[in-house]
Design an enzyme around this catalytic site. Structure first.
Site, mmCIF file in Angstrom:
data_model
loop_
_atom_site.group_PDB
_atom_site.id
_atom_site.type_symbol
_atom_site.label_atom_id
_atom_site.label_comp_id
_atom_site.label_asym_id
_atom_site.label_seq_id
_atom_site.Cartn_x
_atom_site.Cartn_y
_atom_site.Cartn_z
ATOM 1 N N CYS A 1 3.679 16.110 0.268
ATOM 2 C CA CYS A 1 4.273 17.439 0.395
ATOM 3 C C CYS A 1 4.075 17.996 1.804
ATOM 4 O O CYS A 1 3.121 17.662 2.489
ATOM 5 C CB CYS A 1 3.616 18.405 -0.579
ATOM 6 S SG CYS A 1 3.576 17.819 -2.265
ATOM 7 N N ARG B 1 7.371 12.449 5.856
ATOM 8 C CA ARG B 1 6.175 12.324 5.017
ATOM 9 C C ARG B 1 6.534 11.867 3.607
ATOM 10 O O ARG B 1 5.650 11.450 2.858
ATOM 11 C CB ARG B 1 5.462 13.678 4.944
ATOM 12 C CG ARG B 1 4.940 14.157 6.291
ATOM 13 C CD ARG B 1 4.542 15.611 6.215
ATOM 14 N NE ARG B 1 3.482 15.832 5.269
ATOM 15 C CZ ARG B 1 2.197 15.925 5.581
ATOM 16 N NH1 ARG B 1 1.826 15.833 6.828
ATOM 17 N NH2 ARG B 1 1.300 16.135 4.661
ATOM 18 N N TRP C 1 6.538 16.441 -3.102
ATOM 19 C CA TRP C 1 6.453 15.050 -3.581
ATOM 20 C C TRP C 1 5.797 15.151 -4.948
ATOM 21 O O TRP C 1 4.627 15.520 -5.060
ATOM 22 C CB TRP C 1 5.603 14.256 -2.610
ATOM 23 C CG TRP C 1 5.541 12.783 -2.844
ATOM 24 C CD1 TRP C 1 6.484 11.857 -2.499
ATOM 25 C CD2 TRP C 1 4.459 12.056 -3.431
ATOM 26 N NE1 TRP C 1 6.046 10.604 -2.847
ATOM 27 C CE2 TRP C 1 4.807 10.696 -3.420
ATOM 28 C CE3 TRP C 1 3.231 12.423 -3.964
ATOM 29 C CZ2 TRP C 1 3.982 9.703 -3.924
ATOM 30 C CZ3 TRP C 1 2.410 11.430 -4.472
ATOM 31 C CH2 TRP C 1 2.786 10.085 -4.446
ATOM 32 N N ASN D 1 0.218 22.419 -1.122
ATOM 33 C CA ASN D 1 -0.024 20.968 -1.092
ATOM 34 C C ASN D 1 -1.364 20.711 -1.752
ATOM 35 O O ASN D 1 -2.286 21.523 -1.594
ATOM 36 C CB ASN D 1 -0.119 20.461 0.351
ATOM 37 C CG ASN D 1 1.210 20.413 1.038
ATOM 38 O OD1 ASN D 1 2.243 20.705 0.438
ATOM 39 N ND2 ASN D 1 1.197 20.068 2.314
ATOM 40 N N GLY D 2 -1.512 19.592 -2.421
ATOM 41 C CA GLY D 2 -2.788 19.269 -3.060
ATOM 42 C C GLY D 2 -2.650 19.304 -4.570
ATOM 43 O O GLY D 2 -1.537 19.358 -5.104
ATOM 44 N N GLU E 1 -0.745 -7.801 4.767
ATOM 45 C CA GLU E 1 0.016 -6.736 5.425
ATOM 46 C C GLU E 1 1.505 -7.085 5.469
ATOM 47 O O GLU E 1 2.368 -6.215 5.254
ATOM 48 C CB GLU E 1 -0.552 -6.507 6.838
ATOM 49 C CG GLU E 1 0.195 -5.508 7.701
ATOM 50 C CD GLU E 1 0.287 -4.112 7.111
ATOM 51 O OE1 GLU E 1 -0.393 -3.805 6.116
ATOM 52 O OE2 GLU E 1 1.085 -3.304 7.642
ATOM 53 N N LYS F 1 4.401 -4.749 3.884
ATOM 54 C CA LYS F 1 5.552 -4.224 4.638
ATOM 55 C C LYS F 1 6.844 -4.569 3.920
ATOM 56 O O LYS F 1 7.721 -3.731 3.758
ATOM 57 C CB LYS F 1 5.610 -4.814 6.057
ATOM 58 C CG LYS F 1 4.700 -4.271 7.102
ATOM 59 C CD LYS F 1 4.911 -2.843 7.517
ATOM 60 C CE LYS F 1 4.171 -1.908 6.640
ATOM 61 N NZ LYS F 1 2.832 -1.537 6.942
ATOM 62 N N GLU G 1 7.285 -2.601 0.482
ATOM 63 C CA GLU G 1 7.459 -1.144 0.505
ATOM 64 C C GLU G 1 8.816 -0.715 1.053
ATOM 65 O O GLU G 1 9.321 0.326 0.655
ATOM 66 C CB GLU G 1 6.309 -0.436 1.225
ATOM 67 C CG GLU G 1 6.258 -0.636 2.712
ATOM 68 C CD GLU G 1 5.084 0.103 3.358
ATOM 69 O OE1 GLU G 1 4.749 1.203 2.921
ATOM 70 O OE2 GLU G 1 4.515 -0.429 4.321
ATOM 71 N N HIS H 1 -4.860 -21.716 -7.511
ATOM 72 C CA HIS H 1 -5.706 -21.206 -8.599
ATOM 73 C C HIS H 1 -4.919 -20.311 -9.553
ATOM 74 O O HIS H 1 -5.505 -19.492 -10.254
ATOM 75 C CB HIS H 1 -6.915 -20.472 -8.018
ATOM 76 C CG HIS H 1 -7.808 -21.368 -7.220
ATOM 77 N ND1 HIS H 1 -8.587 -22.344 -7.804
ATOM 78 C CD2 HIS H 1 -8.002 -21.487 -5.886
ATOM 79 C CE1 HIS H 1 -9.245 -23.004 -6.859
ATOM 80 N NE2 HIS H 1 -8.892 -22.506 -5.681
ATOM 81 N N LYS I 1 4.074 9.592 3.627
ATOM 82 C CA LYS I 1 3.407 9.158 4.851
ATOM 83 C C LYS I 1 1.915 9.415 4.794
ATOM 84 O O LYS I 1 1.127 8.619 5.270
ATOM 85 C CB LYS I 1 4.025 9.895 6.049
ATOM 86 C CG LYS I 1 3.456 9.488 7.393
ATOM 87 C CD LYS I 1 3.774 8.041 7.713
ATOM 88 C CE LYS I 1 3.096 7.520 8.962
ATOM 89 N NZ LYS I 1 3.017 6.052 8.959
HETATM 90 C C1 F6R Z 1 1.839 1.293 4.478
HETATM 91 C C2 F6R Z 1 1.141 2.529 4.773
HETATM 92 C C3 F6R Z 1 0.053 2.951 3.856
HETATM 93 C C4 F6R Z 1 -1.068 3.638 4.667
HETATM 94 C C5 F6R Z 1 -2.118 4.232 3.717
HETATM 95 C C6 F6R Z 1 -3.277 4.834 4.475
HETATM 96 O O1 F6R Z 1 2.805 1.007 5.447
HETATM 97 O O2 F6R Z 1 1.449 3.199 5.713
HETATM 98 O O3 F6R Z 1 -0.448 1.892 3.119
HETATM 99 O O4 F6R Z 1 -1.649 2.703 5.518
HETATM 100 O O5 F6R Z 1 -1.528 5.221 2.919
HETATM 101 O O6 F6R Z 1 -2.845 5.829 5.360
HETATM 102 P P1 F6R Z 1 -3.742 6.303 6.563
HETATM 103 O O7 F6R Z 1 -3.869 5.182 7.526
HETATM 104 O O8 F6R Z 1 -3.016 7.474 7.144
HETATM 105 O O9 F6R Z 1 -5.088 6.666 5.996
#
Ligand code: F6R
Length: 613
Positions: free
Chosen positions: A2, A27, A79, A105-106, A486, A490, A493, A509, A608
């Site tokens: 949010c 975000r 959100w 927010n929260g 990773e 990527k 997502e 396994h 985000k």
């Molecule tokens: C994936 C991504 C998330 C963040 C995670 C932690 O592309 O961006 O997995 O890495 O939400 O976010 P931060 O680094 O802001 O604590």
């Protein structure tokens, strides 16, 4: 997650609020709304979907004059947490009288109990949200002093909040408060902007005040009066933002993600600049605030983070054990405080977070501090909560990361972790010469990344062969194992392809049961220790008909021979190679998502900055 924007000043609030909401779109959100106080009326608009829908609605329903005559107000991108993304659930929410509006927010954890009590007193609710409960709670305390009513309500609340509140009965002010969810106040000439994220403030001013937990501010056009929840004034310094508005624009690229992928050589140069000491063969990381003696006494390094930041931590674990002979382990931030971790004053806890606001990582920081550990932050956002609460650490200097999928923050995290490992290594077993050689390796990272970016066209063509798949496996060994995780993250997502990352040895396994003809296996088979065994695992997949995309060291004919497609990475130290390899996988994921027509910068269901548990 949010977003909040508030505006009070000389201008008409709607255009300023809309512009601010647009800046927060990255975000992630699913509905938006705003409340304007104009003359003696409180006007609310809400819409499901994009900020553009809210804008269209306001333009259609409101007189054009509302976009020109002075007003003030609050706005929100939601959100969904409590209740689905409907117009009724979108913020702002009103109290029972309809005179008070709030954006939040929260999560109010005890909202059910509070709602039950208010309903017993005759309150009726129109949404499923915890925020509407907070609005009613504030209204129920309002005896003509909005500030006091907000304080009284917040005393009853359990959970997290960043809020902005307006009341028709007290014109000319916005009340803002925070606990666990960031609020920044932008101080401009005769106007004040409230936001959950500095990017909504940038267009107006670089002068900001960050609220701390349990701060509550009375905000007018010309003044900010900050108190604690017991009405005792608190002093918060004005800070200077170090990002400019242009950095938050796409700069001619189709998406923020590809812009940020291509920015990586510059970001990495910024992350590394001035931090390598070729005379001592070490790293200069003054934010750590440690002497070599402090470092020599560290018994163990615990790295905490979530998602992509967890993956960079896993590479850090390899680097710290390898270069510094120091036990290191990664713990999921979400688990950390609940498992009552065994940590003490000789343990260094590194909290890794791009945003510096991730709720689980912040909670881990607080737990580690409580247990007397030595805690440091590795954050990108300057002035973020984790950066402030750790008080020491290293900024990534990657610049604002707008795309929900993290790219440049990840590679800068790894670069900084390699520098930490180097510094620790020099305080322990590394010779000066070994230190100098590794420092040279770190210095070469931006150029290595440039070489991978030059393969963009090749990677885009390779992606064509994989874009229609529904599943994919990423495998790697040693420091390439976290890179495989990773790469899979990527891809899943942003393209919604089901992708799994495995240690190459783990396939047999269990997961190998899923390998069938045509299934893509992305194999990180760089020329590093264990490559031969990875090639063996690839053969096992090939025997079952998998299509193999190999990420290999340039010129490695032995590895190339077993692959269906290859992306070649320049030869370098295995730990350094994690960064260019990750960049190749970022491009691969990006092109697949582009070919599939996905909403790359704002993937479904994702935010985000994840400020809820
Ligand atoms: C994936 C991504 C998330 C963040 C995670 C932690 O592309 O961006 O997995 O890495 O939400 O976010 P931060 O680094 O802001 O604590």
């Amino acid at each position: 997650m949010c977003g909040i924007v508030g505006y009070i000043g000389k201008a008409a609030a709607p255009p300023v609020l809309i512009q601010g909401l647009r800046r927060l779109e990255y975000r992630g959100y699913d509905s938006a709304g705003m409340a304007i106080v104009e003359n003696d009326a409180l006007i609310v608009a809400r819409a499901v979907g994009k900020v553009a829908n809210l804008t269209d609605k306001a333009k259609h329903d409101w007189p054009a004059s509302r976009f020109h005559q002075p007003s003030y107000g609050i706005a929100h991108t939601r959100w969904a947490t409590h209740g689905s993304p409907t117009e009724n659930n979108a913020h702002p929410h009103l109290d029972a009288s309809g005179n008070i509006a709030i954006v939040h927010n929260g999560i109010i954890e005890n909202y059910r109990a509070l709602r039950g009590r208010l309903e017993a007193q005759g309150h009726r609710f129109f949404s499923d949200t915890d925020t509407e409960v907070l609005a009613h709670l504030i209204g129920s305390h309002d005896k003509g002093d909005l500030f006091q009513a907000v304080c009284d309500a917040l005393h009853q609340v359990e959970g997290t909040f960043g809020i902005a509140v307006v009341s028709l009965r007290e014109p000319g002010k916005i009340i803002a408060a925070r606990r666990g969810s960031p609020i920044v106040l932008g101080i401009a000439d005769g106007e004040t902007i409230i936001a959950s994220d500095a990017s909504a403030i940038l267009a107006h001013t670089q002068r900001v005040i960050y609220l701390d937990d349990n701060d509550i501010a009375i905000v007018t056009a010309n003044q900010v009066d900050i108190r604690d929840l017991h009405n005792v004034p608190v002093n918060r310094e004005i800070a200077q933002l170090e990002i400019d508005a242009a950095a938050a624009e796409k700069g001619g690229h189709a998406h923020f993600m590809i812009k940020e992928i291509f920015e990586q050589p510059d970001c990495l140069r910024n992350a590394i600049r001035g931090r390598l000491d070729f005379h001592l063969g070490s790293a200069v990381l003054s934010g750590m605030g440690t002497s070599p003696r402090d470092l020599a006494e560290i018994q163990r390094v615990v790295l905490v983070g979530c998602g992509t930041s967890l993956h960079s931590g896993l590479i850090g674990e390899y680097a710290i054990e390898d270069l510094a002979d120091t036990p290191a382990e990664v713990q999921q931030a979400a688990e950390f405080r609940y498992r009552n971790p065994i940590i003490g004053h000789r343990d260094l806890v590194l909290a890794i977070s791009q945003s510096g606001e991730t709720a689980d990582t912040l909670a881990a920081v607080r737990e580690a501090k409580q247990k007397g550990s030595f805690v440091m932050g590795l954050c990108n956002v300057v002035g973020s909560t984790i950066a402030r609460e750790t008080g020491r650490g290293i900024y990534l200097h990657a610049g604002p990361e707008i795309s929900v999928a993290s790219t440049k923050a990840f590679t800068c995290q790894v670069a900084v972790l390699l520098m930490i490992a180097l510094k620790l290594g020099r305080a322990r077993r590394f010779s000066r010469q070994e230190g100098i050689e590794f420092a040279r390796g770190i210095e070469s990272i931006p150029a290595l990344v440039e070489e991978v970016l030059a393969l963009d066209g090749t990677i885009a063509r390779i992606a064509e062969h994989y874009a229609t798949q529904q599943h994919a496996f990423f495998i790697g060994r040693g420091p390439m194992y976290p890179v495989a995780l990773e790469g899979a993250l990527k891809l899943k997502e942003i393209s919604y392809i089901h992708a799994e990352g495995y240690h190459a040895a783990e396939l047999k396994h269990g997961p190998i049961a899923l390998i069938e003809p045509g299934i893509p296996v992305i194999a990180l088979a760089n020329d590093i220790p264990g490559k031969d065994k990875t090639l063996g695992n690839i053969e096992e997949c090939k025997a079952r008909g998998a299509r193999i995309l190999g990420i290999i060291t340039r010129g490695d004919e032995e590895a190339a021979a077993v692959m269906d497609d290859i992306i070649e990475i320049p030869a370098c130290h295995p730990l350094i190679a994690t960064i260019p390899t990750a960049v190749a996988l970022q491009l691969f994921a990006y092109h697949i998502a582009r070919i599939r027509g996905c909403e790359i910068d704002q993937p479904r269901n994702l935010a985000k900055s994840v400020t809820v548990e």
